[in-house]
Design a protein around this motif. Sequence first.
Motif, short mmCIF file in Angstrom:
data_model
loop_
_atom_site.label_atom_id
_atom_site.label_comp_id
_atom_site.label_asym_id
_atom_site.label_seq_id
_atom_site.Cartn_x
_atom_site.Cartn_y
_atom_site.Cartn_z
N ILE A 71 9.34 -3.04 14.06
CA ILE A 71 11.20 -3.13 13.36
C ILE A 71 11.44 -2.53 12.07
N ALA A 72 10.23 -2.74 11.47
CA ALA A 72 9.92 -2.13 9.92
C ALA A 72 8.97 -2.70 9.61
N ILE A 73 9.20 -1.39 7.64
CA ILE A 73 7.97 -1.60 7.12
C ILE A 73 8.23 -2.11 5.16
N THR A 74 7.66 -2.71 4.52
CA THR A 74 7.46 -3.16 3.38
C THR A 74 6.71 -2.61 2.68
N ASN A 75 6.62 -1.65 1.11
CA ASN A 75 6.01 -1.98 0.41
C ASN A 75 5.20 -2.59 -0.69
N ASN A 76 5.00 -3.39 -0.97
CA ASN A 76 4.53 -4.64 -1.38
C ASN A 76 4.06 -4.53 -2.84
N TYR A 80 1.27 -6.36 -6.33
CA TYR A 80 0.59 -5.45 -6.76
C TYR A 80 0.81 -5.65 -7.92
N ARG A 81 1.94 -5.97 -8.34
CA ARG A 81 2.40 -6.50 -9.46
C ARG A 81 1.50 -8.10 -10.18
N GLU A 82 1.67 -8.89 -9.38
CA GLU A 82 1.27 -10.01 -9.45
C GLU A 82 -0.27 -10.36 -9.56
N GLU A 83 -0.67 -9.84 -8.16
CA GLU A 83 -2.11 -9.54 -8.00
C GLU A 83 -3.30 -8.59 -7.86
N GLY A 84 -2.44 -7.77 -8.33
CA GLY A 84 -3.21 -6.23 -8.37
C GLY A 84 -4.01 -5.40 -6.50
N LYS A 85 -3.21 -5.58 -6.19
CA LYS A 85 -3.75 -5.53 -4.32
C LYS A 85 -1.98 -5.39 -3.86
N HIS A 86 -2.25 -3.93 -3.35
CA HIS A 86 -1.10 -3.00 -2.54
C HIS A 86 -0.71 -3.10 -1.50
N TYR A 87 -0.18 -3.26 -1.05
CA TYR A 87 0.03 -3.69 0.73
C TYR A 87 0.67 -2.81 1.21
N VAL A 88 0.73 -2.27 1.77
CA VAL A 88 1.66 -1.44 3.27
C VAL A 88 1.83 -2.48 4.11
N SER A 89 3.17 -2.78 4.41
CA SER A 89 3.27 -3.92 5.77
C SER A 89 3.97 -3.79 7.13
N VAL A 90 3.32 -3.22 8.07
CA VAL A 90 4.17 -3.09 9.17
C VAL A 90 4.30 -4.09 9.89
N VAL A 91 5.29 -4.46 10.05
CA VAL A 91 6.68 -5.61 10.52
C VAL A 91 7.11 -5.83 12.02
N LEU A 92 5.75 -6.61 12.51
CA LEU A 92 6.99 -6.78 14.33
C LEU A 92 7.79 -8.20 14.16
N LEU A 93 8.48 -7.94 15.00
CA LEU A 93 9.66 -9.40 16.32
C LEU A 93 8.77 -9.05 16.97
N ALA A 94 8.76 -10.77 17.59
CA ALA A 94 8.11 -11.42 18.75
C ALA A 94 8.69 -12.54 18.92
N SER A 131 10.11 -8.12 4.78
CA SER A 131 10.38 -8.68 6.23
C SER A 131 11.66 -9.08 7.00
N ILE A 132 11.79 -10.17 6.04
CA ILE A 132 12.77 -10.95 7.05
C ILE A 132 14.30 -10.35 6.86
N ALA A 133 14.31 -10.11 5.33
CA ALA A 133 15.23 -9.34 5.14
C ALA A 133 16.05 -8.15 5.99
N CYS A 134 14.67 -7.54 6.03
CA CYS A 134 15.51 -6.32 6.83
C CYS A 134 15.30 -6.56 8.34
N TYR A 135 14.72 -7.91 8.69
CA TYR A 135 15.75 -8.40 9.73
C TYR A 135 16.40 -8.50 9.61
N LEU A 136 17.15 -9.33 9.10
CA LEU A 136 18.24 -9.63 8.95
C LEU A 136 19.99 -8.52 8.95
N GLN A 137 18.89 -7.79 8.07
CA GLN A 137 19.93 -6.79 7.20
C GLN A 137 20.10 -5.54 8.65
N GLY A 138 19.33 -5.33 9.76
CA GLY A 138 19.10 -4.34 10.95
C GLY A 138 18.38 -3.24 9.97
#
Length: 144
Positions: A71-76, A80-94, A131-138
């Motif tokens: 349902i969405a993708i996030t660029n975290n 990255y700023r807090e932990e130095g780890k850069h993730y792109v997350s794919v969000v699924l709804l079940a 992810s939840i913000a994307c879900y709530l905002q559609g």
Amino acid sequence: MSSTESLPKVGIGIIIRRNDGHILIGKRKGSHAPYYSIPGGHLELGETFEQTAIREVMEETGLTITDPMVIAITNNLRTYREEGKHYVSVVLLAEHGGGAPINREPDRCEGWQWVDPNHLPMPHFDASEQSIACYLQGVHYLKA
């Protein structure tokens, strides 16, 4: 550091929605503590997003999900700023009937709870909150 260590990694987040609209949230320990978060993990080589979602949910909660849908993708970037780890997350709804989750990774999670997605416990993990913000905002993506 090799060039691959500096590349963003792919995370998978799963919003599990119960019949009453509540979603499953866990409180992280160790990595990403003390944040609350939806279930999720790393995409493994050769897996589809859906396979990863089903595997991660089972590993973390003992719940069986079927037919998760991207349902969405996030660029975290906050992570990255807090932990130095850069993730792109794919969000699924079940969907799930709402059975009681089992905390199958007590070294990584304090426990699971069903919550109203409009009233999230805090502090909340960046990828999960987006992810939840994307879900709530559609929407599929929130611009930084």
